[in-house]
Write a protein that holds these residues in place. Structure first.
Motif, PDB file in Angstrom:
ATOM      1  N   UNK A  50       0.680  -1.043  -0.051  1.00  0.00           N
ATOM      2  CA  UNK A  50       0.146  -0.022  -0.121  1.00  0.00           C
ATOM      3  C   UNK A  50       0.707   1.272   0.476  1.00  0.00           C
ATOM      4  N   UNK A  51       1.782   1.216   0.886  1.00  0.00           N
ATOM      5  CA  UNK A  51       2.813   2.520   1.052  1.00  0.00           C
ATOM      6  C   UNK A  51       3.412   2.777  -0.366  1.00  0.00           C
ATOM      7  N   UNK A  52       3.895   1.599  -0.783  1.00  0.00           N
ATOM      8  CA  UNK A  52       4.510   1.610  -2.033  1.00  0.00           C
ATOM      9  C   UNK A  52       3.845   2.088  -3.550  1.00  0.00           C
ATOM     10  N   UNK A  59     -14.775  -3.891  -6.112  1.00  0.00           N
ATOM     11  CA  UNK A  59     -15.173  -5.573  -6.596  1.00  0.00           C
ATOM     12  C   UNK A  59     -13.839  -5.972  -7.213  1.00  0.00           C
ATOM     13  N   UNK A  60     -12.598  -5.715  -7.648  1.00  0.00           N
ATOM     14  CA  UNK A  60     -11.179  -6.515  -7.277  1.00  0.00           C
ATOM     15  C   UNK A  60     -11.094  -7.832  -6.428  1.00  0.00           C
ATOM     16  N   UNK A  61     -11.927  -7.962  -4.755  1.00  0.00           N
ATOM     17  CA  UNK A  61     -11.415  -9.489  -5.169  1.00  0.00           C
ATOM     18  C   UNK A  61     -12.389  -9.794  -5.253  1.00  0.00           C
ATOM     19  N   UNK A  62     -13.531  -9.396  -5.865  1.00  0.00           N
ATOM     20  CA  UNK A  62     -14.695 -10.570  -6.844  1.00  0.00           C
ATOM     21  C   UNK A  62     -14.595 -11.053  -7.629  1.00  0.00           C
ATOM     22  N   UNK A  63     -13.385 -10.739  -8.655  1.00  0.00           N
ATOM     23  CA  UNK A  63     -12.962 -11.336  -9.741  1.00  0.00           C
ATOM     24  C   UNK A  63     -12.599 -12.614 -10.131  1.00  0.00           C
ATOM     25  N   UNK A  64     -12.309 -12.902  -8.529  1.00  0.00           N
ATOM     26  CA  UNK A  64     -11.879 -14.279  -8.183  1.00  0.00           C
ATOM     27  C   UNK A  64     -10.867 -14.425  -9.665  1.00  0.00           C
ATOM     28  N   UNK A  65      -9.442 -13.164  -9.944  1.00  0.00           N
ATOM     29  CA  UNK A  65      -8.366 -13.180 -10.348  1.00  0.00           C
ATOM     30  C   UNK A  65      -7.187 -13.016  -9.798  1.00  0.00           C
ATOM     31  N   UNK A  66      -6.115 -13.022  -9.916  1.00  0.00           N
ATOM     32  CA  UNK A  66      -4.636 -12.238  -9.751  1.00  0.00           C
ATOM     33  C   UNK A  66      -4.623 -10.990  -9.994  1.00  0.00           C
ATOM     34  N   UNK A  67      -4.453 -10.259  -9.480  1.00  0.00           N
ATOM     35  CA  UNK A  67      -3.615  -9.019  -9.142  1.00  0.00           C
ATOM     36  C   UNK A  67      -3.022  -8.806 -10.974  1.00  0.00           C
ATOM     37  N   UNK A  68      -2.035  -9.737 -11.392  1.00  0.00           N
ATOM     38  CA  UNK A  68      -0.955  -9.640 -12.597  1.00  0.00           C
ATOM     39  C   UNK A  68      -2.432  -9.274 -13.226  1.00  0.00           C
ATOM     40  N   UNK A  69      -3.156 -10.268 -13.384  1.00  0.00           N
ATOM     41  CA  UNK A  69      -4.596 -10.831 -14.351  1.00  0.00           C
ATOM     42  C   UNK A  69      -5.457  -9.801 -14.311  1.00  0.00           C
ATOM     43  N   UNK A  70      -5.831  -9.349 -13.476  1.00  0.00           N
ATOM     44  CA  UNK A  70      -7.036  -8.347 -14.355  1.00  0.00           C
ATOM     45  C   UNK A  70      -5.910  -6.595 -14.268  1.00  0.00           C
ATOM     46  N   UNK A  91       0.608  -3.835  -6.793  1.00  0.00           N
ATOM     47  CA  UNK A  91       1.088  -3.825  -5.711  1.00  0.00           C
ATOM     48  C   UNK A  91      -0.804  -3.542  -4.735  1.00  0.00           C
ATOM     49  N   UNK A  92      -1.321  -2.501  -4.933  1.00  0.00           N
ATOM     50  CA  UNK A  92      -2.765  -1.977  -4.550  1.00  0.00           C
ATOM     51  C   UNK A  92      -3.460  -3.416  -4.644  1.00  0.00           C
ATOM     52  N   UNK A  93      -3.396  -4.287  -5.431  1.00  0.00           N
ATOM     53  CA  UNK A  93      -4.652  -5.360  -5.462  1.00  0.00           C
ATOM     54  C   UNK A  93      -3.946  -5.636  -4.603  1.00  0.00           C
TER      55      UNK A  93
END
Length: 310
Positions: A28-30, A187-198, A248-250
């Motif tokens: 988060x800080x990054x 909505x981010x966590x509800x996608x069921x996808x990894x951070x890099x994928x989203x 990073x935020x994901x």
């Protein structure tokens, strides 16, 4: 037979929770450090030789390319169960969001962007959680809402009282952008996808919709001798903000949850205002400083940053 965890298992669980929190806080800080510079960089670009669509294309073509191996595993479109959450993420952090925010920066100084964009976003997240997710608010978070409201009124009130300076248009666009970003955060966590994928897929579709207007602007800028500026925006917008900060935020959302991750964005206004002094020569006035302090403190309270526990 007891279902209680053994002391060793409980210790391992606690250690894992602490590790997750530290990872989340670091990410988060990054992210917010990069976004503080991003605000100043974007405002400088849209007031210079690049249009918002051009800057947006540079912003998303890098994650679309760098993260291609991640989104290619899924395909060009998410699975059926992930479609609606992904569309909310795309609306809240993709090309449309960028155009809204970049155009807002044509009317307001960098010091106003922080309180009205990352400053109000956690407030909107909290309000949606209360109204639709039935989350109960404590006294501390309610007080935080009051401080955020003070910051927004202090900044936005100038545009209402003195509409001839045009700032009210930027303020409205920034509040719209904050609502869009809140949708992404929820909505981010509800996608069921990894951070890099989203993030990669958002970059892909944003590049596609921005190419007709953005790519010709890049070509024109390079032809006119502004290739160095284009390269700087590719690095700041594309690599740092488009890949590093969003991933990073994901991860921070995954490790801390939406509200706690959102709380850290309250630090962005101060960073943007400080960076704008030497880079843009913008010195925040009294109203802007009140807005920065009130909104930053209010976001921390309203998002539960001072609470203990998970």
């Amino acid at each position: 037979m007891s279902n209680c965890p053994t002391p060793a298992a409980a210790g391992a669980t606690a250690e894992g929770a602490v590790s997750d929190r530290l990872i989340g806080i670091g990410c988060a800080l990054l992210a917010i450090s990069i976004w503080g510079a991003w605000i100043v960089s974007t405002r400088h670009a849209v007031h210079g030789h690049l249009t918002p669509a051009t800057v947006g294309w540079l912003r998303f073509v890098v994650p679309a390319t760098v993260l291609a191996p991640a989104w290619f595993r899924i395909g060009f479109w998410p699975r059926r169960e992930s479609v609606w959450p992904f569309l909310a993420c795309f609306l809240g952090a993709g090309g449309i969001f960028f155009l809204v925010v970049a155009n807002a920066m044509r009317f307001v100084p960098a010091a106003d962007v922080g309180p009205l964009l990352p400053g109000t976003m956690p407030l909107i997240v909290a309000l949606i959680s209360v109204l639709f997710l039935k989350e109960w608010l404590g006294i501390g978070r309610a007080i935080g809402f009051g401080f955020i409201a003070l910051g927004v009124v202090t900044l936005g009130g100038r545009g209402v009282l003195f509409p001839e300076d045009g700032a009210w248009r930027g303020h409205l666009l920034l509040l719209c952008g904050a609502a869009m970003w809140a949708a992404y955060t929820l909505a981010f966590r509800r996608t069921g996808m990894r951070a890099t994928e989203t993030v990669g897929m958002i970059g892909l579709w944003s590049t596609i919709i921005l190419t007709p207007a953005g790519l010709p602007g890049v070509i024109d800028a390079v032809s006119a001798g502004y290739g160095r500026e284009v390269l700087i925006q590719l690095f700041v917008q594309g690599l740092l903000s488009g890949v590093v900060a969003l991933v990073a935020f994901g991860i921070a959302i995954e490790k801390l949850g939406s509200s706690r991750a959102a709380a850290f964005t309250g630090l962005v206004p101060a960073l943007a205002a400080l960076i704008a002094v030497p880079v843009l020569g913008e010195h925040p006035d009294t109203a802007a400083m009140i807005g920065v302090v009130a909104t930053g403190f209010g976001v921390a309270l309203a998002s539960g940053a001072f609470n203990r526990g998970c």
